[in-house]
Design a protein around this motif. Structure first.
Motif, PDB file in Angstrom:
ATOM      1  N   ALA A   1      82.894 136.947  33.544  1.00 55.12           N
ATOM      2  CA  ALA A   1      82.052 136.732  34.728  1.00 55.12           C
ATOM      3  C   ALA A   1      80.791 135.959  34.330  1.00 55.12           C
ATOM      4  O   ALA A   1      80.375 135.019  35.007  1.00 55.12           O
ATOM      5  CB  ALA A   1      81.676 138.068  35.355  1.00 55.12           C
ATOM      6  N   GLN A   2      80.225 136.332  33.187  1.00 55.81           N
ATOM      7  CA  GLN A   2      79.015 135.654  32.705  1.00 55.81           C
ATOM      8  C   GLN A   2      79.321 134.192  32.332  1.00 55.81           C
ATOM      9  O   GLN A   2      78.526 133.286  32.600  1.00 55.81           O
ATOM     10  CB  GLN A   2      78.476 136.417  31.481  1.00 55.81           C
ATOM     11  CG  GLN A   2      77.134 135.941  30.987  1.00 55.81           C
ATOM     12  CD  GLN A   2      76.092 135.836  32.080  1.00 55.81           C
ATOM     13  OE1 GLN A   2      75.447 134.807  32.214  1.00 55.81           O
ATOM     14  NE2 GLN A   2      75.931 136.879  32.900  1.00 55.81           N
TER      15      GLN A   2
ATOM     16  N   VAL B   1      79.281 132.044  35.323  1.00 55.34           N
ATOM     17  CA  VAL B   1      77.910 131.754  35.760  1.00 55.34           C
ATOM     18  C   VAL B   1      77.320 130.647  34.894  1.00 55.34           C
ATOM     19  O   VAL B   1      76.739 129.673  35.396  1.00 55.34           O
ATOM     20  CB  VAL B   1      77.024 133.031  35.684  1.00 55.34           C
ATOM     21  CG1 VAL B   1      75.561 132.696  35.954  1.00 55.34           C
ATOM     22  CG2 VAL B   1      77.524 134.088  36.660  1.00 55.34           C
TER      23      VAL B   1
ATOM     24  N   GLN C   1      78.538 127.176  35.781  1.00 60.37           N
ATOM     25  CA  GLN C   1      77.863 126.578  36.941  1.00 60.37           C
ATOM     26  C   GLN C   1      76.485 126.054  36.560  1.00 60.37           C
ATOM     27  O   GLN C   1      76.075 124.994  36.997  1.00 60.37           O
ATOM     28  CB  GLN C   1      77.749 127.585  38.099  1.00 60.37           C
ATOM     29  CG  GLN C   1      79.091 128.052  38.660  1.00 60.37           C
ATOM     30  CD  GLN C   1      80.022 126.880  38.973  1.00 60.37           C
ATOM     31  OE1 GLN C   1      79.650 125.959  39.699  1.00 60.37           O
ATOM     32  NE2 GLN C   1      81.230 126.896  38.432  1.00 60.37           N
ATOM     33  N   GLU C   2      75.783 126.801  35.712  1.00 56.27           N
ATOM     34  CA  GLU C   2      74.448 126.365  35.264  1.00 56.27           C
ATOM     35  C   GLU C   2      74.538 125.046  34.498  1.00 56.27           C
ATOM     36  O   GLU C   2      73.746 124.140  34.707  1.00 56.27           O
ATOM     37  CB  GLU C   2      73.847 127.415  34.328  1.00 56.27           C
ATOM     38  CG  GLU C   2      73.115 128.510  35.073  1.00 56.27           C
ATOM     39  CD  GLU C   2      72.594 129.566  34.098  1.00 56.27           C
ATOM     40  OE1 GLU C   2      72.731 130.739  34.438  1.00 56.27           O
ATOM     41  OE2 GLU C   2      72.100 129.214  32.994  1.00 56.27           O
TER      42      GLU C   2
END
Ligand code: HAM
Length: 423
Positions: A342-343, A346, A349-350
């Motif tokens: 999950a991280q 993220v 996307q960053e």
């Protein structure tokens, strides 16, 4: 096995991955060179009023008489898919008031064209042209600069070419030459093939372009347009040739080169590739000082060229020169465990927000599989997040070339990657 219901229309092609990478590279080299030389992009609709092309390219030309995709729309207007770009650009130049801009107005374009030709290698019914048009200067320098721009493009791609050049004169000179040529060809009437007999009436200059072996010796003895040039055109042409000499661009004078579009009025040229057989023109253009006025503008000298993208790609494929693949190699995000995954999503996307090519994939893979996938994608770096990294707020940065790994604080990873990728 099920069979697809539809196939693409004859004479067209699909560009499927990874082929567009080569397209991007070729169009990129063209665009960079055009921008460097002070050109601005113009784009026109895929279809225009049919009369625009009949008027400019010529009713008797093969392009207009045989090859146009013409249709009536629901209001009964006759429209045609653009068979070539110059007429459309002239129409747009006039319609959008570009004529009032400081001269010369320098435009470039990269668009598909449509011609109902007999498909064969290097000849399509939908094909892509890239080219330039310059308006408002009669100076020979423009001709030489444009030819040099095309030559630079081929040179940068490593394509071998031969530049063929000829010159047509003003309207009176062209008429005089046409009459001489018709007289000469009529004297050979009995020997002329049927197609040529028809062209004699409609478009005699095109006969010079004939690839029919029966015409070889007849054409060799034909009068040459260069001997009928008016004084101004002859002077202009020798100035262009002198400039090409100064620029170090080799050319071959080709008295048979007339090209298939009626709007040319001065020097005209083609670049021939070394691999294409009969379809060996990889680009062409010339001066067309009467077209802007013909389409309703003030008398405006103009010069331009277009090159055929598919033929250039075919040359590149055959020349085996390595083609840089203008394609980003992504950072690959590796994760171990659901929370880490999950991280990783993220972080992906960053990184993408920051303009860094990155890939994080769904299928559950173990660490080794994920790293193998990163290698396959030629990732320069992979980022590894496991349970420990989650807790420590860190990421392991693995250099995929050297294999070295280091711990980077999670908050700094994007800037660290940007720094490394910029080196
Ligand atoms: P063109 O010679 O008709 O000129 O076309 C330019 C280039 O487009 C050709 O040299 C060839 O590489 C490519 N080409 C033409 N037909 C096909 C086809 N059926 N399939 C694949 N490639 C093709 C013009 O169109 C003018 N607008 C050039 C110009 C610009 N003159 C003044 N300004």
């Amino acid at each position: 096995m099920s069979k697809p219901l539809f196939q693409r229309p004859r004479g067209t092609y699909d560009i499927v991955p990874p082929d567009y990478r080569s397209w991007r590279y070729v169009l990129g080299v063209f665009e960079t060179n055009s921008l460097n030389a002070g050109y601005d992009r113009i784009s026109t609709p895929a279809f225009e009023n049919t009369a625009l092309f009949t008027r400019s390219v010529g009713e008797a030309s093969e392009i207009v008489s045989k090859e146009m995709y013409t249709f009536e729309d629901k209001s009964g207007n006759s429209l045609s898919l653009r068979p070539e770009g110059t007429a459309a650009v002239v129409r747009a130049y006039l319609e959008n008031g570009l004529a009032s801009r400081p001269k010369p107005v320098k435009l470039y374009k990269m668009e598909p064209m449509w011609r109902y030709e007999r498909p064969q290698a290097g000849r399509y019914r939908q094909f892509y042209q890239a080219g330039v048009e310059v308006f408002g200067s009669a100076e020979p320098l423009i001709d030489a600069q444009v030819i040099s721009l095309a030559a630079r493009f081929y040179r940068q791609l490593g394509i071998e070419y031969s530049l063929q050049i000829n010159c047509l004169g003003n309207a009176a000179a062209r008429r005089k030459y046409r009459a001489k040529l018709v007289d000469y060809l009529q004297a050979h009437t009995t020997k002329l093939p049927e197609l040529v007999q028809a062209q004699l009436k409609s478009n005699p200059l095109r006969i010079l372009d004939s690839k029919d072996p029966a015409m070889e010796s007849i054409i060799a003895g034909a009068p040459q347009v260069i001997d009928y040039l008016d004084k101004a055109s002859a002077k202009h042409f020798s100035a262009v040739l002198e400039l090409l000499d100064n620029f170090g661009i080799a050319y071959e004078l080709n008295p048979r080169l007339v090209r298939g579009l009626d709007y040319y009025t001065g020097p005209l040229f083609e670049f021939w590739g070394s691999h294409q057989g009969m379809q060996n023109a990889i680009g062409g253009g010339g001066r067309y000082d009467e077209l802007v006025e013909e389409l309703g503008g003030r008398p405006t000298p103009a010069f331009g060229f277009d090159l055929g993208v598919e033929r250039i790609l075919a040359e590149l494929a055959k020349s085996k020169s390595a083609m840089p693949q203008a394609h980003p190699t992504p950072i690959y995000l590796v994760s171990i465990g659901e929370d880490a995954k999950a991280q990783a999503f993220v972080l992906e996307q960053e990184l993408l927000d920051g303009g860094i090519a990155s890939i994080c994939e769904l299928p559950a893979r173990n660490l080794a599989d994920q790293l193998a996938r990163a290698s396959k994608l030629k990732s320069p770096y992979s980022l590894i997040i496991g349970k420990k990294e989650l807790l420590d707020q860190t990421v392991i940065l693995k250099d995929m070339t050297s294999g070295t790994q280091e711990m980077v604080p999670r908050a700094k990873i994007a800037s660290e990657l940007s720094r490394r990728l910029a080196q």
